[in-house]
Design a protein around this motif. Structure first.
Motif, short mmCIF file in Angstrom:
data_model
loop_
_atom_site.label_atom_id
_atom_site.label_comp_id
_atom_site.label_asym_id
_atom_site.label_seq_id
_atom_site.Cartn_x
_atom_site.Cartn_y
_atom_site.Cartn_z
N PRO A 7 0.81 -1.22 0.00
CA PRO A 7 0.00 0.00 0.00
C PRO A 7 0.84 1.27 0.00
O PRO A 7 0.42 2.29 -0.54
N LEU A 8 2.04 1.22 0.59
CA LEU A 8 2.88 2.41 0.63
C LEU A 8 3.33 2.83 -0.77
O LEU A 8 3.48 4.02 -1.05
N SER A 9 3.53 1.86 -1.66
CA SER A 9 3.96 2.21 -3.01
C SER A 9 2.86 2.97 -3.74
O SER A 9 3.15 3.79 -4.62
N ILE A 10 1.60 2.72 -3.38
CA ILE A 10 0.49 3.45 -3.99
C ILE A 10 0.54 4.91 -3.56
O ILE A 10 0.43 5.83 -4.39
N TRP A 11 0.76 5.13 -2.27
CA TRP A 11 0.84 6.51 -1.78
C TRP A 11 2.07 7.22 -2.34
O TRP A 11 2.00 8.40 -2.68
N ARG A 12 3.18 6.51 -2.47
CA ARG A 12 4.37 7.13 -3.04
C ARG A 12 4.13 7.52 -4.49
O ARG A 12 4.56 8.59 -4.94
N ALA A 13 3.46 6.63 -5.23
CA ALA A 13 3.18 6.94 -6.64
C ALA A 13 2.29 8.17 -6.75
O ALA A 13 2.50 9.03 -7.62
N MET A 14 1.28 8.28 -5.88
CA MET A 14 0.39 9.43 -5.92
C MET A 14 1.14 10.71 -5.57
O MET A 14 0.93 11.77 -6.20
N ALA A 15 2.02 10.63 -4.57
CA ALA A 15 2.79 11.82 -4.18
C ALA A 15 3.75 12.24 -5.30
O ALA A 15 3.86 13.43 -5.62
#
Length: 541
Positions: A7-15
């Motif tokens: 899930p952290l990679s999703i937030w990183r991609a969005m940021a």
């Protein structure tokens, strides 16, 4: 609980994506949005012509176009969705996977917010609620609770008719003539006095059972081929369990496809076979062809037809969202305990990519309308999923998808043999599907350049599954062909292609005959182990 994604990679991609938006670009989008909303309200009050009704199955009821209340809801939602996607397109993530992740998350959000998904804003649900006095919502809530208790994370279809394998579906007569730890080999009973000399062997993907090509008799590709005078063999993969943890791409190619080729040749007393395969099955066939070529055994295969199959994974579209290091590491950890991924987890993924068709339509039907789903043999097959072993997912995801190893000579090895598609001289027919959401037709087309021999490209109509099941009697979809050159760019190929009406099935058998038109007396299955469809297809998911 360890999830099969990070899930952290999703937030990183969005940021990362948001960080790439420039103030000037954002101001332009806001200005365009203000103008569009002004036009919207002028249309809503009848002061400006309304936009043409969208071709969107969610808004098929006449009220969405004829009733001002529902029409305004629909158009406001569609405009807001368009603007959200325009704003998201301004970002510049670090890689294609990150960009695809942002698009996937946004699509899930927008799909969920559709006014068609809510009782008070769906005209069909409002009418049904008045008709039943609200009993549809009461029973629909019960359906929801039943799905929650089952804990599979999917909206279960509740059809008014069930199919029975071996009776009403997967019912073409035949026998299992060989089996090992990975598959059963089915040979079908002939219905003609003579048959094509070269038998056909079908290699299905691992995600679902083989019988997409043997649905109800009226739409069964297997039955049609048998009736056309073909000896047909089919691989029926086992639904793997912890015993298959270590079975990777290598095992499925050597102990699966290569073993099946030998067994089919022996059963038919034939020197060679024509292979045909679908989706992932075609990718594995491509690897098998290169292995056979390297071993001096290419003559065992007369031709290979690869349907909706990719070998160049540079362009995976939305699917690239799930192929990056962080997600692959999380998936490895998730799989370590059981040794395989559950079929329901795969079904959740495929359904999410087509959420409106495979999630929200069922939410409306079963939770809001409380209506049984129409009987669909194709959706019955889709829900009859299969597990995939840990090692297969590891080698397939990391080597073939993430590293795109088949695009590079000697980038992948099977049984100590380097796999180089450029060495493959077996005649190949690549069939892509124009509306394919899994294997984009342009990506399938690009794979043609990797093979070293004769490659014919055909573009079928419709989508990934429906475009394959296209019986001639239905006279649907059509297909495109082109003689002579094969341009580098897929769009250029289509410009010069000819649109043909109806099914590609008869065209395909003519292509097979052009390579070998010899006939022999019909071959009946001998020494059968059990009747088709066999026991492997019945192993529950």
């Amino acid at each position: 609980m360890q999830q099969p994604y990070d899930p952290l990679s999703i937030w990183r991609a969005m940021a990362d994506h948001a960080a790439g938006v420039t103030p000037d670009a954002l101001m332009k989008v806001q200005a365009d949005a203000a103008r569009e909303w002004g036009d919207f309200w002028l249309s809503a009050w009848g002061l400006k012509p309304a936009a043409q009704a969208p071709r969107d199955r969610r808004f098929a009821a006449k009220e969405w176009s004829e009733d001002p209340y529902y029409r305004t809801l629909r158009d406001a939602y569609l405009l807001a969705s368009k603007q959200a996607k325009a704003a998201a397109a301004l970002g510049s993530g670090k890689d294609a996977s990150g960009k695809a992740m942002v698009g996937f998350v946004l699509d899930q959000f927008l799909n969920a917010l559709s006014p068609a998904n809510f009782a008070a804003t769906n005209p069909d649900v409002v009418a049904r609620t008045m008709e039943t006095g609200g009993q549809n919502l009461v029973q629909g809530f019960g359906n929801l609770m039943q799905d929650v208790v089952e804990g599979k994370g999917i909206v279960r279809r509740r059809p008014d008719k069930h199919f029975v394998k071996g009776e009403t579906i997967a019912a073409t007569p035949g026998e299992v003539v060989f089996q090992n730890l990975l598959f059963q080999l089915i040979q079908y009973t002939p219905t003609t006095a003579d048959v094509a000399a070269t038998p056909l062997l079908y290699v299905p993907p691992l995600v679902n059972k083989y019988y997409m090509i043997d649905l109800q008799p009226k739409s069964s590709l297997v039955k049609w081929l048998v009736d056309q005078g073909r000896t047909v063999f089919v691989i029926s993969w086992i639904n793997p369990d912890e015993r298959h943890r270590g079975c990777g791409v290598e095992q499925y190619v050597l102990d699966g496809i290569v073993e099946a080729i030998g067994a089919a040749r022996a059963a038919a007393d034939a020197d060679k076979v024509d292979l045909f395969a679908f989706c992932l099955g075609g990718t594995l066939v491509s690897v098998a062809l290169a292995w056979l070529q390297a071993k001096g055994r290419a003559g065992e295969v007369a031709s290979a037809t690869l349907i909706g199959s990719m070998v160049d994974f540079a362009d995976m579209r939305d699917w690239s969202a799930f192929v990056n290091e962080a997600h692959l590491d999380a998936l490895d950890t998730h799989l370590a305990k059981r040794g395989y991924i559950e079929s329901t987890e795969l079904q959740q993924l495929f359904a999410a990519v087509r959420a409106n068709d495979l999630i929200w339509s069922s939410v409306i039907a079963h939770y809001l309308l409380d209506k049984p789903a129409p009987a669909s043999d194709l959706l019955y097959w889709f829900e009859d999923g299969a597990r995939i072993p840990q090692e297969f997912l590891r080698s397939y995801n990391r080597d073939l998808l993430f590293a795109n190893a088949l695009k590079n000579p000697n980038g992948f090895a099977v049984g100590g043999v380097a796999i180089d598609l450029a060495t493959v001289t077996t005649p190949i027919l690549l069939l892509a599907l124009k509306d394919d959401h899994v294997s984009a037709w342009e990506a399938v087309y690009s794979g043609a350049a990797l093979f070293g021999g004769e490659v014919t490209f055909v573009l079928g109509g419709s989508g990934h599954n429906a475009g394959v099941i296209n019986p001639p009697a239905a006279n649907k979809h059509g297909f495109w062909t082109r003689d002579g050159d094969r341009p580098t760019d897929a769009a250029d190929w289509l410009v010069g292609a000819t649109k043909n009406d109806g099914s590609w099935w008869p065209w395909w058998t003519r292509w097979l005959d052009a390579h070998d038109a010899a006939r022999v007396p019909a071959r009946a299955p001998k020494n059968g182990l059990e009747p088709a469809p066999g026991s492997y297809v019945a192993i529950a998911h």
